[in-house]
Design a protein around this motif. Sequence first.
Motif, PDB file in Angstrom:
ATOM      1  N   VAL A  45       0.845  -1.196   0.000  1.00  0.00           N
ATOM      2  CA  VAL A  45       0.000   0.000   0.000  1.00  0.00           C
ATOM      3  C   VAL A  45       0.879   1.244   0.000  1.00  0.00           C
ATOM      4  O   VAL A  45       0.577   2.240  -0.674  1.00  0.00           O
ATOM      5  CB  VAL A  45      -0.958  -0.007   1.209  1.00  0.00           C
ATOM      6  CG1 VAL A  45      -1.734   1.304   1.287  1.00  0.00           C
ATOM      7  CG2 VAL A  45      -1.930  -1.184   1.112  1.00  0.00           C
ATOM      8  N   VAL A  80       0.836   4.346  -2.692  1.00  0.00           N
ATOM      9  CA  VAL A  80       0.731   5.757  -2.295  1.00  0.00           C
ATOM     10  C   VAL A  80       1.837   6.585  -2.958  1.00  0.00           C
ATOM     11  O   VAL A  80       1.599   7.705  -3.419  1.00  0.00           O
ATOM     12  CB  VAL A  80       0.797   5.884  -0.757  1.00  0.00           C
ATOM     13  CG1 VAL A  80       0.920   7.349  -0.342  1.00  0.00           C
ATOM     14  CG2 VAL A  80      -0.442   5.255  -0.117  1.00  0.00           C
ATOM     15  N   ASP A 103      -5.932   9.679  -2.119  1.00  0.00           N
ATOM     16  CA  ASP A 103      -5.714   9.201  -0.755  1.00  0.00           C
ATOM     17  C   ASP A 103      -6.250   7.779  -0.623  1.00  0.00           C
ATOM     18  O   ASP A 103      -7.423   7.557  -0.308  1.00  0.00           O
ATOM     19  CB  ASP A 103      -6.389  10.127   0.257  1.00  0.00           C
ATOM     20  CG  ASP A 103      -5.890   9.876   1.678  1.00  0.00           C
ATOM     21  OD1 ASP A 103      -5.550   8.719   1.985  1.00  0.00           O
ATOM     22  OD2 ASP A 103      -5.833  10.838   2.465  1.00  0.00           O
ATOM     23  N   TRP A 104      -5.365   6.813  -0.858  1.00  0.00           N
ATOM     24  CA  TRP A 104      -5.768   5.404  -0.883  1.00  0.00           C
ATOM     25  C   TRP A 104      -6.225   4.912   0.483  1.00  0.00           C
ATOM     26  O   TRP A 104      -7.174   4.123   0.572  1.00  0.00           O
ATOM     27  CB  TRP A 104      -4.603   4.557  -1.405  1.00  0.00           C
ATOM     28  CG  TRP A 104      -4.291   4.871  -2.828  1.00  0.00           C
ATOM     29  CD1 TRP A 104      -3.292   5.668  -3.302  1.00  0.00           C
ATOM     30  CD2 TRP A 104      -5.049   4.447  -3.961  1.00  0.00           C
ATOM     31  NE1 TRP A 104      -3.360   5.762  -4.671  1.00  0.00           N
ATOM     32  CE2 TRP A 104      -4.430   5.014  -5.106  1.00  0.00           C
ATOM     33  CE3 TRP A 104      -6.166   3.647  -4.144  1.00  0.00           C
ATOM     34  CZ2 TRP A 104      -4.903   4.814  -6.399  1.00  0.00           C
ATOM     35  CZ3 TRP A 104      -6.649   3.432  -5.432  1.00  0.00           C
ATOM     36  CH2 TRP A 104      -6.016   4.011  -6.535  1.00  0.00           C
ATOM     37  N   ASN A 105      -5.579   5.342   1.526  1.00  0.00           N
ATOM     38  CA  ASN A 105      -5.965   4.875   2.861  1.00  0.00           C
ATOM     39  C   ASN A 105      -7.372   5.337   3.230  1.00  0.00           C
ATOM     40  O   ASN A 105      -8.158   4.581   3.813  1.00  0.00           O
ATOM     41  CB  ASN A 105      -4.947   5.358   3.895  1.00  0.00           C
ATOM     42  CG  ASN A 105      -3.613   4.638   3.751  1.00  0.00           C
ATOM     43  OD1 ASN A 105      -3.574   3.413   3.706  1.00  0.00           O
ATOM     44  ND2 ASN A 105      -2.520   5.389   3.665  1.00  0.00           N
ATOM     45  N   SER A 121     -10.362   2.509   3.593  1.00  0.00           N
ATOM     46  CA  SER A 121     -11.072   2.509   4.873  1.00  0.00           C
ATOM     47  C   SER A 121     -12.543   2.824   4.668  1.00  0.00           C
ATOM     48  O   SER A 121     -13.427   2.205   5.278  1.00  0.00           O
ATOM     49  CB  SER A 121     -10.434   3.532   5.811  1.00  0.00           C
ATOM     50  OG  SER A 121     -11.172   3.639   7.013  1.00  0.00           O
ATOM     51  N   HIS A 129      -8.446  -4.880   6.171  1.00  0.00           N
ATOM     52  CA  HIS A 129      -7.032  -4.495   6.155  1.00  0.00           C
ATOM     53  C   HIS A 129      -6.215  -5.390   5.217  1.00  0.00           C
ATOM     54  O   HIS A 129      -6.406  -6.598   5.161  1.00  0.00           O
ATOM     55  CB  HIS A 129      -6.445  -4.578   7.562  1.00  0.00           C
ATOM     56  CG  HIS A 129      -4.974  -4.267   7.599  1.00  0.00           C
ATOM     57  ND1 HIS A 129      -4.488  -2.981   7.494  1.00  0.00           N
ATOM     58  CD2 HIS A 129      -3.889  -5.093   7.694  1.00  0.00           C
ATOM     59  CE1 HIS A 129      -3.164  -3.013   7.533  1.00  0.00           C
ATOM     60  NE2 HIS A 129      -2.777  -4.277   7.656  1.00  0.00           N
ATOM     61  N   ASP A 181      -1.901  -5.259   3.517  1.00  0.00           N
ATOM     62  CA  ASP A 181      -0.637  -4.526   3.397  1.00  0.00           C
ATOM     63  C   ASP A 181      -0.145  -4.450   1.961  1.00  0.00           C
ATOM     64  O   ASP A 181       0.659  -3.581   1.626  1.00  0.00           O
ATOM     65  CB  ASP A 181       0.436  -5.183   4.266  1.00  0.00           C
ATOM     66  CG  ASP A 181       0.106  -5.092   5.749  1.00  0.00           C
ATOM     67  OD1 ASP A 181      -0.302  -3.997   6.193  1.00  0.00           O
ATOM     68  OD2 ASP A 181       0.227  -6.115   6.444  1.00  0.00           O
TER      69      ASP A 181
END
Length: 694
Positions: free
Chosen positions: A264, A268, A275-277, A281, A287, A289
């Motif tokens: 991830v 980024v 904004d990938w996070n 979310s 979740h 990684d």
Amino acid sequence: MITLRLVSSLVFAAGVALAPASAPAQSTASAPAPPKVVGSFEAGAIDKSVDPCTDFFLYACGNWKKDNPIPSDQVAWNRSFSLVYDRNRYLLWQELDAAAKDPKTPLQKQYGDFFAACMDTETVDKKGFAPVRPAWEAIDGLTDAKQIPSLLSQLENAGTPDGFFGLFVAQDDKDSSKQIAAIFQGGISLPDRDYYIDPSKHFEEIRGQYLTHIKKMFALAGDTPEQADKEAAAVMEIETAMAKASTSRTDLREPANRYHIYTVADLVKAAPAFDWNVYFSGVGIGHFDSLNVATPDFFKALSGLLQSEPLATWKSYIRWHSLHEQASNLSKPFFDEDFDFFHRTLDGQKEPEARWKICSSMTDGALGEAVGQDWVKQNFPPAAKESMDKLVAALEKSLGDDIKTLPWMSDATKKAAEEKLAMIRNKIGYPEKWRDYSSVKVDRADLIGNTQHSAVYQRNYNFAKLGKPVDEKEWGMTPPTVNAYYNPSFNDVNFPAGILQPPFFDFKIDPAVNFGGIGMVIGHELTHGFDDEGSQYDGNGNLREWQTPADRKAFTERTTCVADEYSGFEAAPAHGDTKAQLLNGKLTLGENTADNGGLRIAWMALLDTLAAQKKSISDKIDGYTEAQRYFLGFAQVWCSNQTEQSAREGALTDPHSQDRWRVNGSVQNFDEFGKAFNCKKGQPMYPAKSCRVW
């Protein structure tokens, strides 16, 4: 739905390729008449004025083509797929109509209400643009491009399409026991990237017509003419940029071109403007990684666009996709304009399908295994499944025998191929365990709400697979579907109940016709495990080389022969300023390899069957030898007519060749055809040199 890998199917997976679903009609017709049942062999379809050694497709199908013009609500009409699809949909309609009027179980009430909401055009028309307005209000609230990831998650959580890209869970190509997150390019509304970037006059005209269509749709939604012009230009600017950044369909057929594992953090860095996070979310995928960034160049370009394009441009783009992708379920003015461009202009469809047809298809798509449970009880008896089990076993034996005798393959690779064949799982008819749709809210007076709830259910069903064991018994098609497929990561072949009937399979007719029909279908799907794409996966479904270097080289030489051969076939003729459209032999290579291999191994299975029955391939029935009936049974599955517009579109987007070339291309590569019809070596269907992989 965007998927990382399109499974290899007999016909194009996005609906029935030969009778594409149209937008719904805006009127409710009376009860439809039952469609006719087609026989597996039709002597009257044959045009004896045509030399079978010159053009076997026209010989086998010429009279059928003359007598069966394309219905006004279709863009193509096929003797088998279209007619069986129509019949299955009629049987489905009977079930859905009864459930809508008098449901006997909670399951019937659920799919009956979904169908009823679709049929209720009066309520749809009263609502007008209102179902899209909440999404537009959310879009209007954007004050900064940095808020786009949050907005997209908000829209997707409400079941509203946004058009940006696809996020989903799929098997890891190099470890098929794992289910990982993946993202895939998207962003365009026209059928293919070439529609935006091809400089020819044909595509230039389509782009102009598309721009006009967007303006009309924005005007229907309330824009002034000036606003509509500005918004349409913004949409075209973004979609063109996304098309330029997209990987071509042909390149995506190569597994290595769509497998790029990123952390991830790496994603980024590669695409920092999104904004990938926040997005991950927001959509609630869970979740992870690392993930497969299938098309990294697209996401890098998207990040650049987010930095360079004004916020107003992005607002127009997101507005467009929230409108366009729901237009066919809105009121009549939106429906009419959507149909006029995407069906009449692009595909040559003269009028919409009847409402009952599209609502039956829509319900099957949304609640397929709920509807399918009752459908198979009525239309797929246990005896049909037992017969299919035997046929698949016979074809697997033939493919095994074919592998043993291949002149270009070493013993080491033959052993690996035999091991993979032995590991193929067979799924026949319908799933062993049905999906639970009880969480899908259905409102009898809210069509778009129902489609949104279904979209969220399908998304969450997929997201829930993240990090979980693979369900090897899962299906990717609903029971009434007239199609079949091979999935390389599952290493399985899947034959829905919908295709296991005449003219594909008829227990009352001679084996030659059955093996030319359903036998070739089975052989086609089995061969997909060993085509240019499938051959890169091992028996466990992992992307791994199992051929020796010398064998891979020999294999590639043979697949190149097939690709070059089919690239010379004409999909649509030249006229005026419009150039002839040729097939793309690289795009269609997997399907062409499967057609050629399927025809050969079904023939081998027929010979074994006739020998066991103490019969000969030269025995005659109604004036044709069993050999001739085999090839006629095969060809008559593909008898069809098609509009030029859809033929041109298909040449760019469909991994399957046109029906004429599925027949002629296959028989001209199989010497047994030339022998069966006493052709002379060197004639078009019996060339001096031909291509063979399997």
